[in-house]
Design a protein around this motif. Structure first.
Motif, PDB file in Angstrom:
ATOM      1  N   UNK A 210       0.848  -1.218  -0.001  1.00 19.88           N
ATOM      2  CA  UNK A 210      -0.169   0.103   0.145  1.00 19.88           C
ATOM      3  C   UNK A 210       0.831   1.130   0.182  1.00 19.88           C
ATOM      4  N   UNK A 211       0.595   2.053  -1.072  1.00 18.27           N
ATOM      5  CA  UNK A 211       1.482   3.155  -1.358  1.00 18.27           C
ATOM      6  C   UNK A 211       0.542   4.580  -0.594  1.00 18.27           C
ATOM      7  N   UNK A 212       0.899   5.286   0.160  1.00 15.59           N
ATOM      8  CA  UNK A 212       0.100   6.570   0.515  1.00 15.59           C
ATOM      9  C   UNK A 212       0.815   7.757   0.180  1.00 15.59           C
ATOM     10  N   UNK A 213       0.087   8.542  -0.842  1.00 16.26           N
ATOM     11  CA  UNK A 213       0.404   9.965  -1.050  1.00 16.26           C
ATOM     12  C   UNK A 213      -0.580  10.751  -1.088  1.00 16.26           C
ATOM     13  N   UNK A 214      -0.173  11.913  -0.378  1.00 21.30           N
ATOM     14  CA  UNK A 214      -1.516  12.874   0.121  1.00 21.30           C
ATOM     15  C   UNK A 214      -2.692  12.384   0.704  1.00 21.30           C
ATOM     16  N   UNK A 215      -2.069  11.427   1.694  1.00 16.03           N
ATOM     17  CA  UNK A 215      -3.221  10.921   2.565  1.00 16.03           C
ATOM     18  C   UNK A 215      -4.141   9.767   1.753  1.00 16.03           C
ATOM     19  N   UNK A 216      -3.597   9.456   0.513  1.00 17.81           N
ATOM     20  CA  UNK A 216      -4.614   8.506  -0.131  1.00 17.81           C
ATOM     21  C   UNK A 216      -3.772   7.353  -0.552  1.00 17.81           C
ATOM     22  N   UNK A 217      -4.309   6.289   0.081  1.00 20.14           N
ATOM     23  CA  UNK A 217      -3.637   4.847   0.003  1.00 20.14           C
ATOM     24  C   UNK A 217      -4.058   4.145  -1.042  1.00 20.14           C
ATOM     25  N   UNK A 218      -3.257   3.524  -1.986  1.00 16.76           N
ATOM     26  CA  UNK A 218      -3.721   2.832  -3.088  1.00 16.76           C
ATOM     27  C   UNK A 218      -2.747   1.598  -3.092  1.00 16.76           C
ATOM     28  N   UNK A 219      -3.121   0.297  -3.551  1.00 16.49           N
ATOM     29  CA  UNK A 219      -2.321  -0.723  -3.773  1.00 16.49           C
ATOM     30  C   UNK A 219      -1.484  -0.781  -4.917  1.00 16.49           C
ATOM     31  N   UNK A 220      -0.048  -1.199  -4.878  1.00 13.02           N
ATOM     32  CA  UNK A 220       0.870  -1.089  -6.121  1.00 13.02           C
ATOM     33  C   UNK A 220       1.630  -2.256  -5.859  1.00 13.02           C
ATOM     34  N   UNK A 221       2.094  -2.666  -6.955  1.00 10.35           N
ATOM     35  CA  UNK A 221       3.149  -4.069  -7.173  1.00 10.35           C
ATOM     36  C   UNK A 221       4.389  -3.168  -7.855  1.00 10.35           C
ATOM     37  N   UNK A 222       5.519  -3.874  -7.146  1.00  8.15           N
ATOM     38  CA  UNK A 222       6.754  -3.223  -7.994  1.00  8.15           C
ATOM     39  C   UNK A 222       7.631  -4.503  -8.064  1.00  8.15           C
ATOM     40  N   UNK A 223       8.549  -4.213  -9.103  1.00  8.64           N
ATOM     41  CA  UNK A 223       9.490  -5.357  -9.336  1.00  8.64           C
ATOM     42  C   UNK A 223      10.847  -5.064  -9.374  1.00  8.64           C
ATOM     43  N   UNK A 224      11.660  -5.792  -9.390  1.00  3.21           N
ATOM     44  CA  UNK A 224      13.187  -5.485  -9.303  1.00  3.21           C
ATOM     45  C   UNK A 224      13.991  -6.523  -9.042  1.00  3.21           C
ATOM     46  N   UNK A 225      15.292  -6.213  -8.260  1.00  2.00           N
ATOM     47  CA  UNK A 225      16.157  -7.183  -7.892  1.00  2.00           C
ATOM     48  C   UNK A 225      16.519  -6.846  -6.412  1.00  2.00           C
ATOM     49  N   UNK A 226      16.910  -8.296  -5.869  1.00  2.00           N
ATOM     50  CA  UNK A 226      17.279  -8.124  -4.460  1.00  2.00           C
ATOM     51  C   UNK A 226      18.534  -8.598  -4.531  1.00  2.00           C
ATOM     52  N   UNK A 227      19.750  -8.175  -3.745  1.00  4.92           N
ATOM     53  CA  UNK A 227      20.961  -8.756  -3.650  1.00  4.92           C
ATOM     54  C   UNK A 227      20.942  -9.135  -1.971  1.00  4.92           C
ATOM     55  N   UNK A 228      21.035 -10.557  -2.099  1.00  2.00           N
ATOM     56  CA  UNK A 228      21.097 -11.145  -0.712  1.00  2.00           C
ATOM     57  C   UNK A 228      22.032 -10.543   0.331  1.00  2.00           C
ATOM     58  N   UNK A 229      21.557 -10.717   1.622  1.00  5.22           N
ATOM     59  CA  UNK A 229      22.793 -10.228   2.422  1.00  5.22           C
ATOM     60  C   UNK A 229      24.243 -10.704   2.219  1.00  5.22           C
ATOM     61  N   UNK A 230      25.104  -9.822   2.595  1.00  6.14           N
ATOM     62  CA  UNK A 230      26.581 -10.461   2.498  1.00  6.14           C
ATOM     63  C   UNK A 230      27.642  -9.334   3.568  1.00  6.14           C
ATOM     64  N   UNK A 231      28.506  -9.714   3.898  1.00  3.85           N
ATOM     65  CA  UNK A 231      29.427  -8.926   4.761  1.00  3.85           C
ATOM     66  C   UNK A 231      30.027  -7.855   3.986  1.00  3.85           C
TER      67      UNK A 231
END
Length: 177
Positions: free
Chosen positions: A104-125
């Protein structure tokens, strides 16, 4: 130095120096106008992402009067709604480290559902004894769904500002003890 059993286990906070929330919108029908919100806070706890960006932190390379217009009621209404927030409802990482995050993304007090895609770099030291991960997300929204409606007609037809806005989130995440 800690280790994480699963890529989404534990608590990670965004490193504010290396994280931001960016936007891009077509302007005058030809140009691409870009900006960032640099005051970003985010936490990823056991696969739940929560974040916020301070609207006043908007970085736009233009005269101050234009910045003031973007902060006004015509756009973000920063005096009434100083933050943009996001709370995930789903966080799925595929085997190739692609990620899909719903929420849920809220801008100007208005909340709407969103879907975002991308990349995840797993945890590493990292070089400083911490454990880091990185999340990059992108989605497109229609700004008018959040009552960001300002526009002006173009002499050749059409309008000055597109409704479609690309949002990009870059989060450098540091594991918390």
């Amino acid at each position: 130095m800690s280790t994480t059993a699963s890529p989404l286990a534990g608590t990670f906070n965004a490193d504010p120096v290396h994280s931001n929330f960016a936007f891009a919108v077509r302007y005058q029908g030809v140009s691409l106008f870009k900006g960032t919100l640099d005051a970003v806070e985010a936490t990823l706890t056991d696969g739940k992402l929560e974040g916020k960006a301070q609207v006043e932190s908007i970085s736009i390379r233009t005269p101050e009067q234009f910045r003031a217009h973007v902060l006004s009621d015509d756009f973000f209404a920063a005096d009434k709604h100083p933050e943009i927030t996001f709370v995930s409802t789903g966080f799925d990482v595929a085997g190739d480290n692609t990620v899909e995050v719903t929420g849920d993304l809220t801008i100007k007090g208005i909340t709407k559902p969103v879907t975002a895609k991308g990349t995840w770099v797993a945890p590493a030291p990292d070089a400083f004894g911490n454990t880091r991960a990185h999340l990059n997300l992108e989605t497109e929204i229609d700004r008018t769904e959040w009552e960001i409606n300002w526009n002006a007609p173009l002499p050749s037809g059409g309008v000055a500002l597109a409704n479609k806005v690309t949002l990009t989130i870059e989060l450098a995440l540091v594991e918390q003890a």
